[in-house]
Design a protein around this motif. Structure first.
Motif, PDB file in Angstrom:
ATOM      1  N   TYR A  97       0.765   6.146  10.596  1.00  0.00           N
ATOM      2  CA  TYR A  97      -0.650   6.257  10.250  1.00  0.00           C
ATOM      3  C   TYR A  97      -0.854   5.979   8.764  1.00  0.00           C
ATOM      4  CZ  TYR A  97      -0.699   8.822  14.657  1.00  0.00           C
ATOM      5  OH  TYR A  97      -0.539   9.193  15.964  1.00  0.00           O
ATOM      6  N   LEU A  98      -2.064   5.537   8.463  1.00  0.00           N
ATOM      7  CA  LEU A  98      -2.491   5.433   7.071  1.00  0.00           C
ATOM      8  C   LEU A  98      -3.862   6.095   6.980  1.00  0.00           C
ATOM      9  CD1 LEU A  98      -1.821   4.309   4.235  1.00  0.00           C
ATOM     10  CD2 LEU A  98      -3.300   2.364   4.805  1.00  0.00           C
ATOM     11  N   GLN A  99      -3.893   7.254   6.364  1.00  0.00           N
ATOM     12  CA  GLN A  99      -5.149   7.954   6.131  1.00  0.00           C
ATOM     13  C   GLN A  99      -5.729   7.471   4.819  1.00  0.00           C
ATOM     14  OE1 GLN A  99      -6.769  10.312   8.114  1.00  0.00           O
ATOM     15  NE2 GLN A  99      -8.419  10.132   6.607  1.00  0.00           N
ATOM     16  N   MET A 100      -6.953   6.957   4.891  1.00  0.00           N
ATOM     17  CA  MET A 100      -7.613   6.411   3.716  1.00  0.00           C
ATOM     18  C   MET A 100      -8.810   7.293   3.403  1.00  0.00           C
ATOM     19  SD  MET A 100      -7.566   2.494   5.157  1.00  0.00           S
ATOM     20  CE  MET A 100      -8.447   1.833   3.770  1.00  0.00           C
ATOM     21  N   ASN A 101      -8.811   7.901   2.248  1.00  0.00           N
ATOM     22  CA  ASN A 101      -9.910   8.772   1.821  1.00  0.00           C
ATOM     23  C   ASN A 101     -10.597   8.213   0.586  1.00  0.00           C
ATOM     24  OD1 ASN A 101      -9.255  10.643   3.876  1.00  0.00           O
ATOM     25  ND2 ASN A 101      -7.844  11.732   2.515  1.00  0.00           N
ATOM     26  N   SER A 102     -11.839   8.635   0.400  1.00  0.00           N
ATOM     27  CA  SER A 102     -12.621   8.195  -0.776  1.00  0.00           C
ATOM     28  C   SER A 102     -12.531   6.684  -0.945  1.00  0.00           C
ATOM     29  CB  SER A 102     -12.113   8.900  -2.038  1.00  0.00           C
ATOM     30  OG  SER A 102     -12.176  10.298  -1.902  1.00  0.00           O
TER      31      SER A 102
ATOM     32  N   VAL B 179       0.837  -1.193   0.000  1.00  0.00           N
ATOM     33  CA  VAL B 179       0.000   0.000   0.000  1.00  0.00           C
ATOM     34  C   VAL B 179       0.880   1.254   0.000  1.00  0.00           C
ATOM     35  CG1 VAL B 179      -1.696   1.343   1.300  1.00  0.00           C
ATOM     36  CG2 VAL B 179      -1.901  -1.155   1.173  1.00  0.00           C
ATOM     37  N   ALA B 180       1.730   1.375   1.034  1.00  0.00           N
ATOM     38  CA  ALA B 180       2.550   2.584   1.168  1.00  0.00           C
ATOM     39  C   ALA B 180       3.704   2.302   2.124  1.00  0.00           C
ATOM     40  CB  ALA B 180       1.715   3.750   1.688  1.00  0.00           C
ATOM     41  N   ALA B 181       4.754   3.106   2.012  1.00  0.00           N
ATOM     42  CA  ALA B 181       5.897   2.992   2.914  1.00  0.00           C
ATOM     43  C   ALA B 181       6.430   4.374   3.241  1.00  0.00           C
ATOM     44  CB  ALA B 181       7.003   2.140   2.286  1.00  0.00           C
ATOM     45  N   ILE B 182       7.088   4.481   4.385  1.00  0.00           N
ATOM     46  CA  ILE B 182       7.651   5.750   4.817  1.00  0.00           C
ATOM     47  C   ILE B 182       8.983   5.500   5.501  1.00  0.00           C
ATOM     48  CG2 ILE B 182       6.387   5.714   7.027  1.00  0.00           C
ATOM     49  CD1 ILE B 182       6.120   8.802   6.725  1.00  0.00           C
ATOM     50  N   ARG B 183       9.956   6.335   5.160  1.00  0.00           N
ATOM     51  CA  ARG B 183      11.244   6.264   5.832  1.00  0.00           C
ATOM     52  C   ARG B 183      11.127   7.029   7.141  1.00  0.00           C
ATOM     53  NH1 ARG B 183      15.925   8.227   2.100  1.00  0.00           N
ATOM     54  NH2 ARG B 183      15.332   6.309   1.015  1.00  0.00           N
TER      55      ARG B 183
ATOM     56  N   SER C 171      -1.644   2.674  -7.770  1.00  0.00           N
ATOM     57  CA  SER C 171      -3.112   2.668  -7.840  1.00  0.00           C
ATOM     58  C   SER C 171      -3.756   3.384  -6.658  1.00  0.00           C
ATOM     59  CB  SER C 171      -3.619   1.229  -7.908  1.00  0.00           C
ATOM     60  OG  SER C 171      -3.240   0.522  -6.739  1.00  0.00           O
ATOM     61  N   LEU C 172      -2.984   3.612  -5.592  1.00  0.00           N
ATOM     62  CA  LEU C 172      -3.548   4.217  -4.386  1.00  0.00           C
ATOM     63  C   LEU C 172      -3.068   5.648  -4.156  1.00  0.00           C
ATOM     64  CD1 LEU C 172      -3.211   1.139  -2.020  1.00  0.00           C
ATOM     65  CD2 LEU C 172      -5.233   1.923  -3.244  1.00  0.00           C
ATOM     66  N   LYS C 173      -2.136   6.070  -4.974  1.00  0.00           N
ATOM     67  CA  LYS C 173      -1.603   7.424  -4.811  1.00  0.00           C
ATOM     68  C   LYS C 173      -2.719   8.440  -4.975  1.00  0.00           C
ATOM     69  CE  LYS C 173       2.359   7.344  -6.737  1.00  0.00           C
ATOM     70  NZ  LYS C 173       3.462   7.434  -7.719  1.00  0.00           N
ATOM     71  N   GLY C 174      -2.784   9.392  -4.057  1.00  0.00           N
ATOM     72  CA  GLY C 174      -3.812  10.420  -4.118  1.00  0.00           C
ATOM     73  C   GLY C 174      -4.985  10.163  -3.208  1.00  0.00           C
ATOM     74  N   ARG C 175      -5.232   8.900  -2.867  1.00  0.00           N
ATOM     75  CA  ARG C 175      -6.328   8.591  -1.945  1.00  0.00           C
ATOM     76  C   ARG C 175      -5.817   8.228  -0.557  1.00  0.00           C
ATOM     77  NH1 ARG C 175      -9.798   4.494  -2.262  1.00  0.00           N
ATOM     78  NH2 ARG C 175      -8.485   3.115  -3.519  1.00  0.00           N
ATOM     79  N   PHE C 176      -4.667   7.571  -0.495  1.00  0.00           N
ATOM     80  CA  PHE C 176      -4.099   7.132   0.781  1.00  0.00           C
ATOM     81  C   PHE C 176      -2.869   7.959   1.101  1.00  0.00           C
ATOM     82  CE2 PHE C 176      -5.703   2.430   0.856  1.00  0.00           C
ATOM     83  CZ  PHE C 176      -6.986   2.866   0.619  1.00  0.00           C
ATOM     84  N   THR C 177      -2.683   8.247   2.379  1.00  0.00           N
ATOM     85  CA  THR C 177      -1.519   8.999   2.829  1.00  0.00           C
ATOM     86  C   THR C 177      -0.893   8.320   4.034  1.00  0.00           C
ATOM     87  OG1 THR C 177      -2.495  11.090   2.069  1.00  0.00           O
ATOM     88  CG2 THR C 177      -0.657  11.236   3.608  1.00  0.00           C
ATOM     89  N   ILE C 178       0.396   8.063   3.962  1.00  0.00           N
ATOM     90  CA  ILE C 178       1.121   7.490   5.093  1.00  0.00           C
ATOM     91  C   ILE C 178       1.883   8.610   5.790  1.00  0.00           C
ATOM     92  CG2 ILE C 178       3.156   6.904   3.700  1.00  0.00           C
ATOM     93  CD1 ILE C 178       3.456   4.372   5.435  1.00  0.00           C
TER      94      ILE C 178
END
Length: 124
Positions: free
Chosen positions: A80-85, A48-52, A63-70
Motif C-alpha cells: 500500500y501507499l497511503q498518501m496524505n495532505s 516515492v518509497a520502498a519496503i523490504r 521530499s515525501l517523508k512524513g506525507r506518504f507511508t508505504i
C-alpha cells in the motif's frame, strides 16, 4: 508469471488523502523489495518509497517523508501507499515495482517487475 496490479488512483482535492494498493502474484516476494514510483507527463519516473517485504523496513524519497507511508500485508500479498495532505504536484501515474534482494533502493533500474500504473490527479 509475476503480476503487479495497482489500484486506488483517482481524483482527489488538495489536502485530501488517497490509498493506493498493489496486488502482487506469481511468486514469493519474501526476498524482495517493493517500491512505488511516479511519473508526471513529460517528467522522468521518480522514486516515492520502498519496503523490504520480509522485515517491513522502509525507505522514502526525502521530499515525501512524513506525507506518504508505504506498508504491506503479507496475508494479502499487497503493498500500500497511503498518501496524505496531497498537493497538485503529486499528480502523476503511480507505479508499483519489485526487485530481488534485500537492499532498499530508489533506483528504478534495479527493479525487475512493474505494474501498469494508476493515475492520481490532485485538484487545487
Amino acid at each position: 508469471q509475476v503480476q503487479l496490479v495497482e489500484s486506488g488512483g483517482g481524483l482527489v482535492q488538495a489536502g485530501g488523502s488517497l490509498r493506493l494498493s498493489c496486488a502482487a502474484s506469481g511468486r514469493t516476494f519474501s526476498g524482495h523489495v517493493m517500491g512505488w514510483f511516479r511519473q508526471a507527463p513529460g517528467q522522468e519516473r521518480d522514486f516515492v518509497a520502498a519496503i523490504r517485504w520480509s522485515s517491513g523496513w522502509t525507505y522514502y524519497a526525502d521530499s515525501l517523508k512524513g506525507r506518504f507511508t508505504i506498508s504491506r500485508d503479507n496475508a494479502k500479498n499487497t503493498v500500500y501507499l497511503q498518501m496524505n495532505s496531497v498537493k497538485p504536484e503529486d499528480t502523476a501515474a503511480y507505479y508499483c515495482a519489485a526487485k530481488g534482494g534485500l537492499s532498499l533502493s530508489g533506483d528504478a533500474k534495479e527493479f525487475d517487475y512493474w505494474g501498469q500504473g494508476t493515475q492520481v490527479t490532485v485538484s487545487s
